[in-house]
Design an enzyme around this catalytic site. Structure first.
Site, short mmCIF file in Angstrom:
data_model
loop_
_atom_site.label_atom_id
_atom_site.label_comp_id
_atom_site.label_asym_id
_atom_site.label_seq_id
_atom_site.Cartn_x
_atom_site.Cartn_y
_atom_site.Cartn_z
N GLU A 105 0.82 -1.23 0.00
CA GLU A 105 0.00 0.00 0.00
C GLU A 105 0.85 1.27 0.00
OE1 GLU A 105 -2.89 -0.30 3.16
OE2 GLU A 105 -3.80 -2.09 2.29
N ASN A 149 2.47 -4.94 -3.31
CA ASN A 149 1.08 -5.33 -3.04
C ASN A 149 0.24 -4.08 -2.78
OD1 ASN A 149 -0.68 -7.67 -2.49
ND2 ASN A 149 -0.77 -6.92 -0.37
N HIS A 200 -9.95 -6.39 -2.52
CA HIS A 200 -11.03 -6.17 -1.55
C HIS A 200 -12.13 -5.44 -2.32
CE1 HIS A 200 -8.59 -7.51 1.76
NE2 HIS A 200 -7.66 -6.61 1.50
N GLU A 207 -5.65 -10.87 -1.40
CA GLU A 207 -6.47 -10.69 -0.19
C GLU A 207 -7.95 -10.66 -0.55
OE1 GLU A 207 -5.11 -7.30 2.12
OE2 GLU A 207 -3.01 -7.76 1.74
N ASP A 219 -11.75 -10.62 -0.92
CA ASP A 219 -13.06 -10.70 -0.26
C ASP A 219 -14.00 -9.75 -0.99
OD1 ASP A 219 -12.05 -8.29 0.86
OD2 ASP A 219 -11.95 -9.08 2.89
#
Ligand code: XIL
Length: 297
Positions: free
Chosen positions: A129, A170, A207, A233, A235
């Site tokens: 990030e 990432n 996400h 990651e 979801d």
């Protein structure tokens, strides 16, 4: 019986995984699902800076060793996460104002943490990030104190400590090629790679909210800059079967997409409370998205 991981691997991918740690693995239902269905684990929190070096030069590996040992003993691939992030960063690091000191602190942290798991991590999220929504490096203590050279410093240190690991950058909100963040990050990574920064992969956290349509196009753009990409990651709010199918099909369609990591097992343990974004409900029952993925695979 078929598992998500074995079905995904049969389609030519390396793994279908999930985040985990000692706490979630201590839940017998979670552990049974991970044992059976997932082929890779990422430490949800235990390898972050606040967990591994809570005070300067004083390292703590009980949680991260637990997860790494679980992976070794159970034949799971391990993605390691993360060496540099502005969150879950101890205040003793963010208080440093001298560039020479912060560089040596960063190099020592990476040498020690990545060195401990050398040979065990398939991949490391070296930096996490670091971009803003404008597609440029975002302010953090490393940029503010060291300057943009901190990225090369971090990757060089990771390469030295863990020469076998695939080294990743990432980030989140890389889900649409039209986002300034996606194109800006991809262009900057291409420049870094050309300049010799040892970046092997881009991780797209993925996400998502409901209503997903641009995952494949986004992965294709990211894949132009590096040898491999991964969904790191995953979801999706509401976990609609169609949304999950879109993401899985996108990774299947992009050769450089090596694998998918879900960010948790049961909705009851998700970092996004009340959004029900995962493949198993609060009672650890597989949801419609799970069933449809297995049939797709
Ligand atoms: C989250 C964990 O899931 C939570 O348990 C923790 O409280 C905060 O961090 N991006 C990342 C992950 O790279 O490390 C974050 O994980 C979720 C967002």
């Amino acid at each position: 019986s078929t598992s998500l991981n074995s079905a995904f691997v049969a389609k030519g991918k390396k793994y279908f995984g999930t985040c985990a740690d000692q706490g979630t693995l201590g839940n017998t239902q979670t552990k049974a699902i991970i044992d059976a269905d997932f082929g890779q684990v990422t430490p949800e929190n235990s390898m972050k800076w606040d967990a591994t070096e809570p005070s300067k030069g004083s390292f703590s590996f009980s949680g991260s060793d637990y997860l790494a040992d679980y992976a070794t003993e159970n034949g799971k691939m391990l993605r390691c996460h993360t060496l540099l992030w502005h969150n879950q960063l101890p205040s003793w690091v963010s208080a440093i104002t001298d560039a020479t000191e912060l560089t040596s602190v960063l190099e020592n942290h990476i040498a020690t943490v990545a060195g401990r798991y050398a040979g065990k991590c398939y991949a490391w999220d070296v930096v996490n990030e670091i971009f803003g929504e404008d597609g440029k490096l975002e302010s953090n203590v490393f940029l503010d104190v060291i300057g943009d050279g901190y990225v090369k410093i971090a990757f060089d240190a990771a390469k030295k400590a863990a020469p076998d690991a695939k080294l990743y950058i990432n980030d989140f909100n890389l889900d649409d090629p039209a986002y300034a963040k996606t194109s800006g990050l991809a262009a900057q990574v291409k420049e870094w790679v050309a300049a010799g920064v040892p970046i092997d992969g881009i991780g797209s956290q993925t996400h998502l909210g409901a209503g997903v349509t641009t995952t494949q196009a986004a992965l294709e753009l990211l894949a132009e800059s590096v040898d491999e990409v991964a969904i790191t990651e995953l979801d999706i709010a509401g976990a609609a079967a169609t949304d999950y199918e879109e993401v899985i099909n996108a990774c299947l369609a992009v050769d450089k997409c090596v694998g998918i990591t879900e960010w948790g097992v049961s909705d009851s343990q998700s970092w996004r409370p009340n959004e029900n974004p995962l493949l198993f409900d609060g009672s650890f029952e597989p949801k419609a998205a799970y069933t449809s993925l297995l049939s797709l695979l």
